[in-house]
Structure formats: structure tokens, C-alpha cells
Motif scaffolding. Structure first.
Motif, PDB file in Angstrom:
ATOM      1  N   GLN A 129       0.838  -1.347  -0.020  1.00  0.00           N
ATOM      2  CA  GLN A 129       0.129  -0.167   0.027  1.00  0.00           C
ATOM      3  C   GLN A 129       1.025   1.192  -0.121  1.00  0.00           C
ATOM      4  OE1 GLN A 129      -3.283   0.340   2.621  1.00  0.00           O
ATOM      5  NE2 GLN A 129      -4.215  -1.643   2.014  1.00  0.00           N
ATOM      6  N   GLU A 130       1.790   1.009   0.752  1.00  0.00           N
ATOM      7  CA  GLU A 130       2.854   2.330   0.918  1.00  0.00           C
ATOM      8  C   GLU A 130       3.494   2.701  -0.293  1.00  0.00           C
ATOM      9  OE1 GLU A 130       6.912   3.040   3.225  1.00  0.00           O
ATOM     10  OE2 GLU A 130       5.461   1.659   4.319  1.00  0.00           O
ATOM     11  N   LYS A 131       3.989   1.690  -0.956  1.00  0.00           N
ATOM     12  CA  LYS A 131       4.708   1.913  -2.176  1.00  0.00           C
ATOM     13  C   LYS A 131       3.848   2.154  -3.295  1.00  0.00           C
ATOM     14  CE  LYS A 131       8.140   0.180   0.373  1.00  0.00           C
ATOM     15  NZ  LYS A 131       9.386   1.119   1.122  1.00  0.00           N
ATOM     16  N   ILE A 132       2.743   1.650  -3.404  1.00  0.00           N
ATOM     17  CA  ILE A 132       1.612   1.982  -4.506  1.00  0.00           C
ATOM     18  C   ILE A 132       1.372   3.219  -4.440  1.00  0.00           C
ATOM     19  CG2 ILE A 132      -0.709   1.594  -5.257  1.00  0.00           C
ATOM     20  CD1 ILE A 132      -0.471  -1.522  -4.544  1.00  0.00           C
ATOM     21  N   LYS A 133       1.307   3.727  -3.245  1.00  0.00           N
ATOM     22  CA  LYS A 133       1.013   5.230  -2.952  1.00  0.00           C
ATOM     23  C   LYS A 133       2.066   6.418  -3.345  1.00  0.00           C
ATOM     24  CE  LYS A 133      -0.934   8.620   0.338  1.00  0.00           C
ATOM     25  NZ  LYS A 133      -1.617   8.656   1.654  1.00  0.00           N
ATOM     26  N   ALA A 134       3.243   5.694  -3.035  1.00  0.00           N
ATOM     27  CA  ALA A 134       4.408   6.432  -3.568  1.00  0.00           C
ATOM     28  C   ALA A 134       4.619   6.699  -5.066  1.00  0.00           C
ATOM     29  CB  ALA A 134       5.722   5.862  -2.850  1.00  0.00           C
ATOM     30  N   ILE A 135       4.151   5.450  -5.803  1.00  0.00           N
ATOM     31  CA  ILE A 135       4.433   5.616  -7.151  1.00  0.00           C
ATOM     32  C   ILE A 135       3.217   6.202  -7.747  1.00  0.00           C
ATOM     33  CG2 ILE A 135       4.894   3.931  -9.233  1.00  0.00           C
ATOM     34  CD1 ILE A 135       7.431   3.862  -7.185  1.00  0.00           C
ATOM     35  N   PHE A 136       2.060   5.676  -7.547  1.00  0.00           N
ATOM     36  CA  PHE A 136       0.838   6.048  -8.142  1.00  0.00           C
ATOM     37  C   PHE A 136       0.149   7.249  -7.646  1.00  0.00           C
ATOM     38  CE2 PHE A 136       2.152   1.802  -9.583  1.00  0.00           C
ATOM     39  CZ  PHE A 136       1.784   1.709 -10.800  1.00  0.00           C
ATOM     40  N   GLY A 137       0.268   7.505  -6.469  1.00  0.00           N
ATOM     41  CA  GLY A 137      -0.614   8.380  -5.865  1.00  0.00           C
ATOM     42  C   GLY A 137      -1.726   7.721  -5.235  1.00  0.00           C
ATOM     43  N   ASP A 138      -2.706   8.465  -4.648  1.00  0.00           N
ATOM     44  CA  ASP A 138      -4.012   7.846  -4.027  1.00  0.00           C
ATOM     45  C   ASP A 138      -4.914   7.300  -5.163  1.00  0.00           C
ATOM     46  OD1 ASP A 138      -3.612   8.577  -1.335  1.00  0.00           O
ATOM     47  OD2 ASP A 138      -3.610  10.681  -1.583  1.00  0.00           O
ATOM     48  N   ILE A 139      -4.836   5.877  -4.876  1.00  0.00           N
ATOM     49  CA  ILE A 139      -5.763   5.386  -5.726  1.00  0.00           C
ATOM     50  C   ILE A 139      -6.685   4.453  -4.847  1.00  0.00           C
ATOM     51  CG2 ILE A 139      -4.872   5.435  -7.965  1.00  0.00           C
ATOM     52  CD1 ILE A 139      -3.552   2.603  -7.763  1.00  0.00           C
ATOM     53  N   GLU A 140      -7.872   4.360  -5.217  1.00  0.00           N
ATOM     54  CA  GLU A 140      -8.768   3.434  -4.482  1.00  0.00           C
ATOM     55  C   GLU A 140      -9.186   2.459  -5.396  1.00  0.00           C
ATOM     56  OE1 GLU A 140     -11.738   5.171  -1.629  1.00  0.00           O
ATOM     57  OE2 GLU A 140     -10.989   7.010  -2.601  1.00  0.00           O
ATOM     58  N   PHE A 141      -9.468   1.027  -4.680  1.00  0.00           N
ATOM     59  CA  PHE A 141      -9.859  -0.248  -5.360  1.00  0.00           C
ATOM     60  C   PHE A 141     -11.217  -0.653  -4.859  1.00  0.00           C
ATOM     61  CE2 PHE A 141      -5.186  -0.022  -4.876  1.00  0.00           C
ATOM     62  CZ  PHE A 141      -4.873  -0.388  -6.096  1.00  0.00           C
ATOM     63  N   ASN A 142     -11.985  -1.188  -6.056  1.00  0.00           N
ATOM     64  CA  ASN A 142     -13.116  -1.658  -5.890  1.00  0.00           C
ATOM     65  C   ASN A 142     -12.834  -3.064  -5.290  1.00  0.00           C
ATOM     66  OD1 ASN A 142     -14.712   0.364  -7.437  1.00  0.00           O
ATOM     67  ND2 ASN A 142     -13.676  -0.465  -9.042  1.00  0.00           N
ATOM     68  N   THR A 143     -13.964  -3.663  -4.584  1.00  0.00           N
ATOM     69  CA  THR A 143     -13.869  -5.039  -4.082  1.00  0.00           C
ATOM     70  C   THR A 143     -13.296  -6.059  -5.001  1.00  0.00           C
ATOM     71  OG1 THR A 143     -16.232  -5.360  -4.228  1.00  0.00           O
ATOM     72  CG2 THR A 143     -15.393  -4.668  -2.381  1.00  0.00           C
ATOM     73  N   ASP A 144     -13.722  -6.021  -6.451  1.00  0.00           N
ATOM     74  CA  ASP A 144     -13.271  -6.963  -7.052  1.00  0.00           C
ATOM     75  C   ASP A 144     -11.781  -6.700  -7.763  1.00  0.00           C
ATOM     76  OD1 ASP A 144     -13.162  -4.627  -8.928  1.00  0.00           O
ATOM     77  OD2 ASP A 144     -14.729  -5.818 -10.219  1.00  0.00           O
ATOM     78  N   GLY A 145     -10.792  -5.649  -7.096  1.00  0.00           N
ATOM     79  CA  GLY A 145      -9.623  -5.505  -7.289  1.00  0.00           C
ATOM     80  C   GLY A 145      -9.149  -4.648  -8.569  1.00  0.00           C
TER      81      GLY A 145
END
Ligand code: DGI
Length: 154
Positions: A129-145
């Protein structure tokens, strides 16, 4: 039992750029959904942030140098148990060990040595989660991914 959808960050390192398509095919075959992808050359700052856990180790300067030596492909992967499943698909850090014990792993196939070992994958969900945020910024996921607000790729 059912496991919730989980995300992991997968990185195709500069040494494996020529194998990108083959790697993506293997990732999809293994049941991952590529929720998001981005190709970029890492800045030194981002490379340090990606591997901050290794700061101070003997190989850290070489690692940062390698990660900033060319383009890198970042993938956000969704699947149940994505973190552990991707680490299994990648295989051990050391390609010799990968070839011996996990010949079907991505590193057995595509890694050259300990440093140029083709891929990175998050080691736990918090890091992911931490690295995804660092690279892609704030993104949110649906329950299906899939990513909120984005049409899924067919
Ligand atoms: O998560 P992994 O990439 O499998 O392994 P890790 O988090 O322990 O190490 C991160 C990267 O650092 C690894 O992909 C290559 C590099 N590295 C780790 N241990 C060594 C190393 N590089 C060298 N040269 N020697 C090491 O002992």
C-alpha cells in the motif's frame, strides 16, 4: 473460505525490460489482474523510497544505482493473496537458487544475478500500500480489485 482481494506492487527492473511482454503474460496466466500500470525511469529519491528497508546495507548504493539506470515498469496487481502469490511467482532473490529450486519462477527464467534479478514484489500488504501510493498516488480499489473510476482493461 474466501480471501479478500489484495493488491501488490510488482516492478520489472531495468535489467528485464526486454522480457516485459513475456513477464506480463506469465503474470496474467497466474491469475492476476493488472489494475494499473506505469512505465517510468525512477528518480534516485523514489528508488531510495522503494528500498528504504535496505538503507545502510552494503549493496544499497548499487541497488539504487541499478534501479535508476533505465526505464522500469510498475504494475499494481490484484488477486486474492496477491502479495504472497506474486512473491511465489517471482521466486527467490538469488537467481541461482531460483533456477535450482523453482525452475518455473520468473527469476529462474529472467534474472541474471543477485542485483539484476528482474523483479521486485512487495513483501507484505502494508509495504504494498505504501509503495503503491508513492508511485501511483492515492488510488482506491473496488472489491473486485479494479481501480475506482477506471474502466477495467479487457
Ligand atoms: O524482495 P527481494 O527482492 O526478493 O529481496 P530483498 O528485499 O531482500 O532485497 C531487495 C533487493 O536488494 C534484491 O532484489 C537485490 C538486492 N539484494 C538483496 N540482498 C542482496 C542484494 N544484492 C546484493 N548484491 N547482495 C545481497 O546480498
Amino acid at each position: 473460505f474466501f480471501f479478500p482481494m489484495q493488491q501488490t506492487l510488482a516492478v520489472v527492473k531495468p535489467d528485464a525490460q526486454e522480457h516485459k511482454d513475456a513477464i506480463i503474460a506469465r503474470i496474467k496466466e497466474a491469475g492476476f489482474n493488472i489494475a494499473f500500470q506505469k512505465e517510468t525511469a525512477l528518480t534516485e529519491e523514489l528508488a531510495q523510497q522503494l528500498y528504504t528497508e535496505h538503507e545502510g546495507k552494503e549493496f544499497y548504493p548499487q541497488l539504487v544505482e541499478h534501479m535508476t539506470s533505465g526505464p522500469t515498469l510498475f504494475l499494481v496487481l490484484s488477486q486474492e493473496e496477491a502479495v504472497d502469490r506474486f512473491r511465489f511467482l517471482m521466486g527467490p532473490t538469488n537467481p541461482e537458487q531460483a533456477k535450482e529450486a523453482f525452475p518455473d519462477s520468473l527469476r529462474a527464467q529472467f534474472a541474471s544475478d543477485m542485483l539484476k534479478n528482474a523483479l521486485h514484489g512487495s513483501s507484505n500488504p502494508d509495504h504494498a500500500q505504501e509503495k503503491i501510493k508513492a508511485i501511483f498516488g492515492d488510488i482506491e480499489f473496488n472489491t473486485d480489485g479494479t481501480v475506482k473510476g477506471m474502466e477495467p482493461e479487457l
